[in-house]
Write a protein that holds these residues in place. Structure first.
Motif, mmCIF file in Angstrom:
data_model
loop_
_atom_site.group_PDB
_atom_site.id
_atom_site.type_symbol
_atom_site.label_atom_id
_atom_site.label_comp_id
_atom_site.label_asym_id
_atom_site.label_seq_id
_atom_site.Cartn_x
_atom_site.Cartn_y
_atom_site.Cartn_z
ATOM 1 N N ASP A 72 40.808 54.474 53.162
ATOM 2 C CA ASP A 72 39.546 53.712 53.167
ATOM 3 C C ASP A 72 39.381 52.739 52.003
ATOM 4 O O ASP A 72 38.261 52.528 51.533
ATOM 5 N N THR A 73 40.455 52.126 51.528
ATOM 6 C CA THR A 73 40.294 51.104 50.493
ATOM 7 C C THR A 73 39.490 49.953 51.089
ATOM 8 O O THR A 73 39.892 49.368 52.089
ATOM 9 N N ALA A 74 38.347 49.683 50.490
ATOM 10 C CA ALA A 74 37.443 48.667 51.041
ATOM 11 C C ALA A 74 36.836 47.839 49.919
ATOM 12 O O ALA A 74 36.343 48.383 48.937
ATOM 13 N N VAL A 75 36.876 46.522 50.084
ATOM 14 C CA VAL A 75 36.236 45.589 49.154
ATOM 15 C C VAL A 75 35.470 44.579 50.001
ATOM 16 O O VAL A 75 35.985 44.109 51.026
ATOM 17 N N LEU A 76 34.263 44.264 49.582
ATOM 18 C CA LEU A 76 33.494 43.246 50.308
ATOM 19 C C LEU A 76 34.350 41.998 50.500
ATOM 20 O O LEU A 76 35.000 41.553 49.540
ATOM 21 N N PRO A 77 34.369 41.422 51.678
ATOM 22 C CA PRO A 77 35.187 40.229 51.903
ATOM 23 C C PRO A 77 34.942 39.118 50.878
ATOM 24 O O PRO A 77 35.904 38.478 50.434
ATOM 25 N N ALA A 78 33.709 38.902 50.461
ATOM 26 C CA ALA A 78 33.400 37.846 49.492
ATOM 27 C C ALA A 78 33.991 38.126 48.114
ATOM 28 O O ALA A 78 34.134 37.210 47.299
ATOM 29 N N ARG A 79 34.372 39.370 47.834
ATOM 30 C CA ARG A 79 34.910 39.737 46.519
ATOM 31 C C ARG A 79 36.417 40.009 46.563
ATOM 32 O O ARG A 79 37.021 40.335 45.543
ATOM 33 N N GLN A 80 37.037 39.885 47.727
ATOM 34 C CA GLN A 80 38.479 40.085 47.823
ATOM 35 C C GLN A 80 39.203 38.967 47.093
ATOM 36 O O GLN A 80 38.740 37.839 47.043
ATOM 37 N N GLY A 81 40.331 39.320 46.507
ATOM 38 C CA GLY A 81 41.117 38.341 45.766
ATOM 39 C C GLY A 81 40.736 38.235 44.298
ATOM 40 O O GLY A 81 41.310 37.437 43.565
ATOM 41 N N GLU A 82 39.780 39.047 43.853
ATOM 42 C CA GLU A 82 39.334 39.020 42.451
ATOM 43 C C GLU A 82 39.913 40.159 41.621
ATOM 44 O O GLU A 82 39.577 40.303 40.457
ATOM 45 N N GLY A 83 40.744 41.016 42.225
ATOM 46 C CA GLY A 83 41.315 42.145 41.504
ATOM 47 C C GLY A 83 40.516 43.436 41.625
ATOM 48 O O GLY A 83 40.890 44.443 41.028
ATOM 49 N N VAL A 84 39.441 43.425 42.393
ATOM 50 C CA VAL A 84 38.620 44.627 42.554
ATOM 51 C C VAL A 84 39.421 45.732 43.233
ATOM 52 O O VAL A 84 39.433 46.881 42.785
#
Length: 134
Positions: A72-84
């Motif tokens: 379940d690794t999940a990051v808001l789409p708007a924050r993907q690519g930031e290293g979160v």
């Protein structure tokens, strides 16, 4: 934006369900009882929050021994690519290690290979998967 990473905090079922649905583009609005699920099955989990709320999550399931599994690794789409996502995995790795795990497994779709292998340091292995429901 400052991001805070926490290991195994209390979770808001609605917020985590919304994050999961958005991250996986499921289009569903069902609220999952994450609190009960995590308590029953998880070794630990990691959340990422900023001033807007929950922006990332990863779950680590243990086998009761040396093996743990990332789910379940999940990051808001708007924050993907930031290293979160990478940082979520780093914190999960340290948490699993501190809990006595020797191995951390992850399964992923082909489009996530660069993330898990290059950014997070996993190495490829052979594995099998059997679909139980369609």
């Amino acid at each position: 934006m400052m991001v805070e990473y926490r290991v195994s905090p209390a979770v808001d079922d609605r917020a985590l369900s919304a994050l999961h649905h958005r991250a996986f583009s499921s289009g569903l609005t069902t609220v999952v009882s994450w609190t009960a699920r995590l308590r029953q099955h998880s070794l630990c989990w990691v959340t990422a929050e900023d001033e807007t709320g929950l922006i990332g999550f990863v779950n680590v399931i243990g086998d009761g021994g040396e093996h743990a599994f990332v789910l379940d690794t999940a990051v808001l789409p708007a924050r993907q690519g930031e290293g979160v996502g990478r940082r979520l995995i780093e914190v999960a790795v340290e948490a699993a290690r501190s809990l006595g795990c020797k191995w951390l497994h992850v399964d992923f779709e082909p489009d996530l290979e660069t993330f898990y292998l290059d950014a997070c340091g996993f190495r490829p292995t052979q594995a099998g998967l059997l679909r139980l429901r369609s």
